[in-house]
Design a protein around this motif. Structure first.
Motif, PDB file in Angstrom:
ATOM      1  N   PHE A 156       3.468   7.186   2.826  1.00  0.00           N
ATOM      2  CA  PHE A 156       2.367   7.660   3.679  1.00  0.00           C
ATOM      3  C   PHE A 156       2.577   9.131   4.010  1.00  0.00           C
ATOM      4  O   PHE A 156       3.721   9.575   4.189  1.00  0.00           O
ATOM      5  N   VAL A 157       1.490   9.898   4.103  1.00  0.00           N
ATOM      6  CA  VAL A 157       1.604  11.292   4.523  1.00  0.00           C
ATOM      7  C   VAL A 157       0.974  11.518   5.893  1.00  0.00           C
ATOM      8  O   VAL A 157       1.171  12.570   6.504  1.00  0.00           O
ATOM      9  N   ASN A 158       0.200  10.548   6.368  1.00  0.00           N
ATOM     10  CA  ASN A 158      -0.262  10.604   7.756  1.00  0.00           C
ATOM     11  C   ASN A 158      -0.492   9.181   8.270  1.00  0.00           C
ATOM     12  O   ASN A 158      -0.633   8.241   7.486  1.00  0.00           O
ATOM     13  N   LYS A 159      -0.515   9.032   9.560  1.00  0.00           N
ATOM     14  CA  LYS A 159      -0.598   7.703  10.165  1.00  0.00           C
ATOM     15  C   LYS A 159      -1.985   7.077  10.018  1.00  0.00           C
ATOM     16  O   LYS A 159      -2.125   5.862  10.101  1.00  0.00           O
ATOM     17  N   GLU A 160      -2.985   7.901   9.782  1.00  0.00           N
ATOM     18  CA  GLU A 160      -4.339   7.392   9.613  1.00  0.00           C
ATOM     19  C   GLU A 160      -4.414   6.459   8.397  1.00  0.00           C
ATOM     20  O   GLU A 160      -5.149   5.471   8.398  1.00  0.00           O
ATOM     21  N   GLN A 161      -3.632   6.787   7.370  1.00  0.00           N
ATOM     22  CA  GLN A 161      -3.610   5.942   6.166  1.00  0.00           C
ATOM     23  C   GLN A 161      -3.150   4.515   6.490  1.00  0.00           C
ATOM     24  O   GLN A 161      -3.656   3.553   5.930  1.00  0.00           O
ATOM     25  N   ILE A 162      -2.190   4.403   7.377  1.00  0.00           N
ATOM     26  CA  ILE A 162      -1.646   3.081   7.729  1.00  0.00           C
ATOM     27  C   ILE A 162      -2.716   2.248   8.426  1.00  0.00           C
ATOM     28  O   ILE A 162      -2.827   1.039   8.204  1.00  0.00           O
ATOM     29  N   PRO A 218       8.236   7.070  14.167  1.00  0.00           N
ATOM     30  CA  PRO A 218       7.978   8.368  13.538  1.00  0.00           C
ATOM     31  C   PRO A 218       7.600   8.204  12.066  1.00  0.00           C
ATOM     32  O   PRO A 218       7.784   7.145  11.474  1.00  0.00           O
ATOM     33  N   LEU A 219       7.058   9.265  11.484  1.00  0.00           N
ATOM     34  CA  LEU A 219       6.713   9.258  10.065  1.00  0.00           C
ATOM     35  C   LEU A 219       7.341  10.476   9.400  1.00  0.00           C
ATOM     36  O   LEU A 219       7.007  11.614   9.713  1.00  0.00           O
ATOM     37  N   ASN A 220       8.250  10.226   8.489  1.00  0.00           N
ATOM     38  CA  ASN A 220       8.938  11.291   7.752  1.00  0.00           C
ATOM     39  C   ASN A 220       8.310  11.399   6.359  1.00  0.00           C
ATOM     40  O   ASN A 220       8.392  10.464   5.570  1.00  0.00           O
ATOM     41  N   ILE A 221       7.699  12.540   6.071  1.00  0.00           N
ATOM     42  CA  ILE A 221       7.003  12.683   4.782  1.00  0.00           C
ATOM     43  C   ILE A 221       7.786  13.551   3.788  1.00  0.00           C
ATOM     44  O   ILE A 221       7.280  13.903   2.727  1.00  0.00           O
ATOM     45  N   SER A 222       9.031  13.870   4.136  1.00  0.00           N
ATOM     46  CA  SER A 222       9.814  14.782   3.285  1.00  0.00           C
ATOM     47  C   SER A 222      10.128  14.175   1.918  1.00  0.00           C
ATOM     48  O   SER A 222      10.373  14.902   0.958  1.00  0.00           O
ATOM     49  N   THR A 223      10.131  12.851   1.824  1.00  0.00           N
ATOM     50  CA  THR A 223      10.492  12.212   0.553  1.00  0.00           C
ATOM     51  C   THR A 223       9.270  11.871  -0.307  1.00  0.00           C
ATOM     52  O   THR A 223       9.418  11.343  -1.409  1.00  0.00           O
ATOM     53  N   PHE A 263       0.838  -1.202   0.000  1.00  0.00           N
ATOM     54  CA  PHE A 263       0.000   0.000   0.000  1.00  0.00           C
ATOM     55  C   PHE A 263       0.872   1.250   0.000  1.00  0.00           C
ATOM     56  O   PHE A 263       0.611   2.220  -0.725  1.00  0.00           O
ATOM     57  N   ARG A 264       1.925   1.216   0.790  1.00  0.00           N
ATOM     58  CA  ARG A 264       2.854   2.357   0.854  1.00  0.00           C
ATOM     59  C   ARG A 264       3.498   2.612  -0.508  1.00  0.00           C
ATOM     60  O   ARG A 264       3.654   3.754  -0.949  1.00  0.00           O
ATOM     61  N   LYS A 265       3.862   1.525  -1.179  1.00  0.00           N
ATOM     62  CA  LYS A 265       4.491   1.647  -2.495  1.00  0.00           C
ATOM     63  C   LYS A 265       3.533   2.270  -3.504  1.00  0.00           C
ATOM     64  O   LYS A 265       3.918   3.125  -4.311  1.00  0.00           O
ATOM     65  N   LYS A 266       2.274   1.837  -3.488  1.00  0.00           N
ATOM     66  CA  LYS A 266       1.288   2.382  -4.429  1.00  0.00           C
ATOM     67  C   LYS A 266       1.042   3.869  -4.180  1.00  0.00           C
ATOM     68  O   LYS A 266       0.854   4.650  -5.115  1.00  0.00           O
ATOM     69  N   LEU A 267       1.023   4.259  -2.905  1.00  0.00           N
ATOM     70  CA  LEU A 267       0.781   5.658  -2.564  1.00  0.00           C
ATOM     71  C   LEU A 267       1.995   6.540  -2.851  1.00  0.00           C
ATOM     72  O   LEU A 267       1.863   7.753  -3.013  1.00  0.00           O
ATOM     73  N   ARG A 308      -8.685  13.274   0.422  1.00  0.00           N
ATOM     74  CA  ARG A 308      -7.611  12.284   0.278  1.00  0.00           C
ATOM     75  C   ARG A 308      -6.660  12.668  -0.850  1.00  0.00           C
ATOM     76  O   ARG A 308      -5.442  12.548  -0.713  1.00  0.00           O
ATOM     77  N   MET A 309      -7.217  13.124  -1.957  1.00  0.00           N
ATOM     78  CA  MET A 309      -6.391  13.475  -3.111  1.00  0.00           C
ATOM     79  C   MET A 309      -5.472  14.651  -2.784  1.00  0.00           C
ATOM     80  O   MET A 309      -4.310  14.689  -3.200  1.00  0.00           O
ATOM     81  N   LYS A 310      -5.983  15.597  -2.023  1.00  0.00           N
ATOM     82  CA  LYS A 310      -5.208  16.803  -1.713  1.00  0.00           C
ATOM     83  C   LYS A 310      -4.011  16.501  -0.799  1.00  0.00           C
ATOM     84  O   LYS A 310      -3.103  17.352  -0.676  1.00  0.00           O
ATOM     85  N   LEU A 311      -4.015  15.332  -0.171  1.00  0.00           N
ATOM     86  CA  LEU A 311      -2.854  14.951   0.648  1.00  0.00           C
ATOM     87  C   LEU A 311      -1.595  14.847  -0.201  1.00  0.00           C
ATOM     88  O   LEU A 311      -0.479  15.011   0.295  1.00  0.00           O
ATOM     89  N   TYR A 312      -1.780  14.549  -1.495  1.00  0.00           N
ATOM     90  CA  TYR A 312      -0.636  14.352  -2.393  1.00  0.00           C
ATOM     91  C   TYR A 312      -0.482  15.469  -3.423  1.00  0.00           C
ATOM     92  O   TYR A 312       0.179  15.315  -4.433  1.00  0.00           O
TER      93      TYR A 312
END
Length: 432
Positions: free
Chosen positions: A343-349, A368-373, A336-340, A426-430
């Motif tokens: 992750f940009v927030n923990k709720e997705q997990i 922790p969750l690093n979303i910089s990449t 799931f992480r690969k397709k997305l 959801r779309m705006k997260l990306y």
């Protein structure tokens, strides 16, 4: 005389006349009717051509020589069968069609002879499903879900993935890919220009053989095959492609690790000669192979992962297993992480399929969750392939691509899309 006497006399006279006529008729010789010809009325001749009985209505059946009642009976019989004749054998059983009539019609009926042939025909039609290809792709990286998105059925997608595992984790070449019985000739011709595979199995991709004496001799030292990376396998004489295949075989087929010497021997790019060459130096579970006498080693204690310092966007399959997830849950989270694209927030997990939510919540509270990449775009500059493959955008991808041709204002594009508020969020997260 009385009236009754007259009536009796008239009756007797009539009886005598009848007897006289009968005698005259029977006394004559039989008439010769040899010259008499009877006229037979033939029904209108029917000019038959090939036809599908499923497409005929009552009037058309009547035009083929059936009565109105027979035509209605045939149509009712078709309804009982589920609305369709699937074979000549089935049509023949309709009692409104006599054996003689069927023998006349049979050569023109566009149906298979038996139900078994019909089933086979339907299966072949499924095999020729239309596939949709968005661009060049490496089939080695496709999961069952990816094949389904392309247009294959669930069972076909699973069969393709199993075939890849059978080959050792890689399709190797277009030639080998074509041999997958699920891939029809028509679909292969469509996909072939986009497959990131060589046409034929490269010579260097064959099994590694022993080097000639004194030439490129490899100096082995004890090693754990579960700890080797790409460069490690290449240092043993394997090509980059072979080394990658070994790693894919270990990570995908064996769920991250070789469990026995037999597991290593089964990898199809490792020849029996090469395995025999490496075997004395193979260390599994930190125990040196038995044919290394006089070698004493201290069991190396496996380092435990510090999950408080492990980024959820880089956590590995093996680390998830270590934390307590089963293989199915770990695979689902990584996939799931690969397709997305991260992750940009923990709720997705927490929304990942096949996971233990209580265990996941525990991990989320620690790691922790690093979303910089995580890669983000705008609606107007997002690559088409990214839109079509991203779980949050793929159902609106075609509309976005169409609307942005003439509209550059994202607010107007959102109005045109008319997606539900929760989907838009959801779309705006990306999006930037």
């Amino acid at each position: 005389m009385r009236k009754t006497d007259y009536q009796k006399l008239a009756g007797m006279g009539l009886l005598l006349v009848i007897l006289f006529v009968f005698q005259e008729f029977t006394s004559k010789g039989k008439e010769d009717f040899s010259g008499v010809k009877f006229i037979t009325v033939h029904p209108a001749e029917i000019n038959l051509t090939e036809f599908d009985p499923n497409e005929l209505d009552a009037k058309q059946w009547q035009n083929m020589g059936f009565t109105e009642k027979q035509a209605i009976t045939i149509l009712n019989y078709k309804k009982i069968l589920g609305g369709k004749f699937v074979s000549k054998e089935q049509l023949k059983k309709c009692f409104a069609i006599s054996a003689d009539k069927f023998s006349i019609l049979e050569p023109y009926v566009l149906l298979p002879e038996t139900g078994r042939e019909a089933t086979s025909s339907r299966f072949n039609n499924r095999e020729k499903r239309t596939v949709t290809i968005s661009g060049s792709f490496n089939p080695d990286r496709y999961s069952a879900a990816d094949w389904q998105e392309m247009g294959f059925s669930e069972r076909q997608a699973e069969a393709i993935v199993k075939y890849k595992h059978y080959l050792g984790g890689s399709f190797i070449s277009k030639e080998k890919f074509k041999e997958c019985f699920i891939i029809s000739e028509e679909n292969f011709l469509k996909m072939s220009p986009y497959l990131l595979l060589p046409e034929k199995k490269p010579a260097i991709f064959g099994k590694v053989k022993n080097a000639a004496p004194g030439k490129n001799k490899i100096n082995y030292s004890p090693f754990d095959p579960n700890m080797l990376d790409l460069e490690g396998w290449k240092s043993f004489g394997f090509s980059q492609r072979q080394a990658q295949t070994i790693i894919n075989y270990r990570e995908r087929n064996l769920k991250g690790s070789f469990k026995s010497l037999e597991d290593i021997q089964k990898c199809f790019v490792i020849s029996s000669e090469k395995f025999a060459e490496m075997k004395p130096f193979i260390r599994l579970n930190t125990v040196l192979a038995s044919n290394l006498p006089n070698q004493k080693t201290e069991p190396k204690q496996q380092e435990k992962t510090d999950f408080s310092k492990t980024d959820l966007n880089s956590i590995t399959f093996r680390q998830l297993i270590e934390f307590g997830f089963d293989e199915k849950a770990a695979g689902s989270m990584i996939g799931f992480r690969k397709k997305l694209g991260g992750f940009v927030n923990k709720e997705q997990i927490l929304n990942t399929y096949n996971i233990d939510k209580e265990l996941t919540q525990k991990l989320l509270s620690i790691a922790p969750l690093n979303i910089s990449t995580v890669q983000k775009y705008t609606l107007t500059d997002a690559p088409e392939e990214w839109l079509k493959n991203h779980p949050y955008f793929k159902y609106s991808a075609e509309k976005i691509i169409f609307y942005r041709l003439s509209e550059k204002d994202e607010r107007k594009i959102w109005k045109l899309l008319k997606v539900k508020p929760e989907y838009e969020a959801r779309m705006k997260l990306y999006l930037k």
